[in-house]
Design an enzyme around this catalytic site. Structure first.
Site, PDB file in Angstrom:
ATOM      1  N   HIS A  64       0.412  10.484  11.972  1.00  0.00           N
ATOM      2  CA  HIS A  64       0.836  10.867  10.616  1.00  0.00           C
ATOM      3  C   HIS A  64       1.226  12.338  10.549  1.00  0.00           C
ATOM      4  O   HIS A  64       0.554  13.190  11.132  1.00  0.00           O
ATOM      5  CB  HIS A  64      -0.301  10.592   9.628  1.00  0.00           C
ATOM      6  CG  HIS A  64       0.155  10.485   8.213  1.00  0.00           C
ATOM      7  ND1 HIS A  64       0.553  11.578   7.469  1.00  0.00           N
ATOM      8  CD2 HIS A  64       0.291   9.411   7.404  1.00  0.00           C
ATOM      9  CE1 HIS A  64       0.908  11.177   6.261  1.00  0.00           C
ATOM     10  NE2 HIS A  64       0.763   9.875   6.197  1.00  0.00           N
ATOM     11  N   GLY A  99      -1.960  33.180   0.226  1.00  0.00           N
ATOM     12  CA  GLY A  99      -2.576  33.542   1.498  1.00  0.00           C
ATOM     13  C   GLY A  99      -1.738  34.417   2.405  1.00  0.00           C
ATOM     14  O   GLY A  99      -2.169  34.756   3.507  1.00  0.00           O
ATOM     15  N   GLY A 111      -4.917  25.508   9.941  1.00  0.00           N
ATOM     16  CA  GLY A 111      -3.555  25.393   9.434  1.00  0.00           C
ATOM     17  C   GLY A 111      -3.427  25.773   7.976  1.00  0.00           C
ATOM     18  O   GLY A 111      -3.830  26.869   7.575  1.00  0.00           O
TER      19      GLY A 111
END
Length: 305
Positions: free
Chosen positions: A81, A163, A172
Site C-alpha cells: 500500500h 514542521g 516520515g
C-alpha cells in the site's frame, strides 16, 4: 455530544505485538469507541475505525503515534500500500452535531499539536488542504516515503504544511485531514499478474478517466498468489459499490480473469450495502425504511428524545 469518525492508518500489518500495542491505545478510553481494527500483511498496514468525541480521540491518537514512532522505521518498511509515514493518514469525518468546517479546524489544530508532541511533520489533505493540489492524497504520496524523504528537504513544493522542510528520520510524515465518509473496497482476482490488476484499476479510477469519486491501485497479494484492485470510494452515494464491481468484472473478462471475492475494509454505511443488495436481488422500488432493524433504531431514537 459532538461525534466524529476517525480512521487512522498505521504502516504496520505484520508484527502482532506492535499491532496490539497500537490498538491498545484506543481501548478503555472514555469518549473513544473502537469499532474495528484490521491488519493486512500484504499491505503491511493497520486500519483502525473509531467514533467518539473530538478531544479524547485526539488524546488517543497522540498516544498511538508515540507507539508507532517507537516501533516503526520507514527506512526498512515494505508493503503493497502507498505510504509516507509510520502513522500514514488521520482523517476526521463529521458524524453528529459537528460540521465539516469544524472538522477542518480540528484537523488544523490537531496537526500543530501532533507535530509539537511527536516531532512528526504533517501534510493537510481533502477538505483541510491548505494547498489546493494537496486535496488529493495521491498527490502528497507521490513517490511514497522513499522519494518524499529527499524531496521534502530539497523541493519547496513538497515541504510539509507543519514542521518545516524534511521528514522525521524514521517515522516520515503524517497526512491529516477532514473528509466525507469513505468506503475502502477491494476486489480480488484469480491471477498473479499484477499488470492485469493495475490495468483494471486504471480503468475504474477517476484520475484515469474512470468513475468519479473512485481511487484505485492494482496490488499483488503475494502470500495468496493472487492480485487485488484496491479502492477508496470517496463518495459512495454518487458511485455505488455494485456499479464499480460490475465494471471490474467486465474489464477482467477481457483478460480471462475472474473475481474471487470482494472485501470491505473497516466500517461501511448501511445504505451502501443495501443499495448493492437491492441491485443484485433486483428488488423493485426498494426503500431502506423496509429494513426492520433500521425502523426499530429510528423508533428507539424517537423514544430517547
Amino acid at each position: 455530544m459532538q461525534l466524529i469518525e476517525c480512521v487512522p492508518n498505521f504502516s504496520e500489518g505484520r508484527r502482532q505485538d506492535v499491532i496490539d500495542e497500537i490498538v491498545r491505545c484506543f481501548k478503555g478510553k472514555r469518549g473513544v469507541y473502537l469499532l474495528d481494527s484490521r491488519a493486512d500483511e500484504d499491505h503491511n498496514r493497520l486500519v483502525i475505525s473509531l467514533v467518539g468525541a473530538p478531544a479524547p480521540i485526539q488524546d488517543a491518537l497522540i498516544e498511538a503515534a508515540k507507539v508507532a514512532l517507537l516501533y516503526i522505521d520507514m527506512n526498512s518498511h515494505q508493503g503493497g500500500h502507498p505510504r509516507i509515514g509510520a502513522v500514514d493518514v488521520v482523517p476526521f469525518t463529521p458524524i453528529k452535531d459537528i460540521t465539516m468546517a469544524e472538522c477542518i479546524d480540528l484537523a488544523h489544530k490537531f496537526g500543530e499539536r501532533y507535530f509539537n508532541e511527536t516531532g512528526i511533520p504533517v501534510y493537510y489533505y481533502e477538505e483541510a488542504a491548505k494547498i489546493p493540489e494537496r486535496k488529493r492524497l495521491e498527490v502528497i504520496r507521490k513517490g511514497q516515503y522513499e522519494v518524499l524523504k529527499d524531496e521534502a528537504k530539497n523541493n519547496p513544493d513538497r515541504k510539509p504544511d507543519v514542521g518545516g522542510a524534511g521528514l522525521h528520520p524514521t517515522a516520515g510524515a503524517t497526512v491529516i485531514g477532514a473528509r466525507k465518509f469513505l468506503v475502502a473496497f477491494n476486489v480480488n482476482l484469480d491471477t498473479n499478474r499484477v499488470d492485469i490488476a493495475k490495468n483494471i484499476a486504471s480503468a475504474v479510477r477517476s484520475s484515469s478517466g474512470g468513475f468519479c469519486h473512485v481511487k484505485g491501485i492494482g496490488l499483488a497479494l503475494e502470500e495468496r498468489g493472487i492480485t487485488q484492485v484496491s479502492m477508496n470510494l470517496v463518495d459512495y452515494e454518487k458511485n455505488s459499490l455494485y456499479r464499480v464491481l460490475e465494471m471490474i468484472r467486465m474489464e477482467a473478462k477481457r483478460w480471462g480473469v475472474n473475481v474471487i471475492e470482494t472485501e470491505v475494509y473497516g466500517m461501511i454505511p448501511v445504505n451502501a450495502i443495501l443499495e448493492s443488495a437491492a441491485y443484485y436481488l433486483q428488488i423493485a422500488d426498494f426503500d431502506p425504511s423496509q429494513v426492520l432493524e433500521l425502523q426499530l433504531l429510528d423508533l428507539m431514537g424517537e423514544k430517547a428524545e
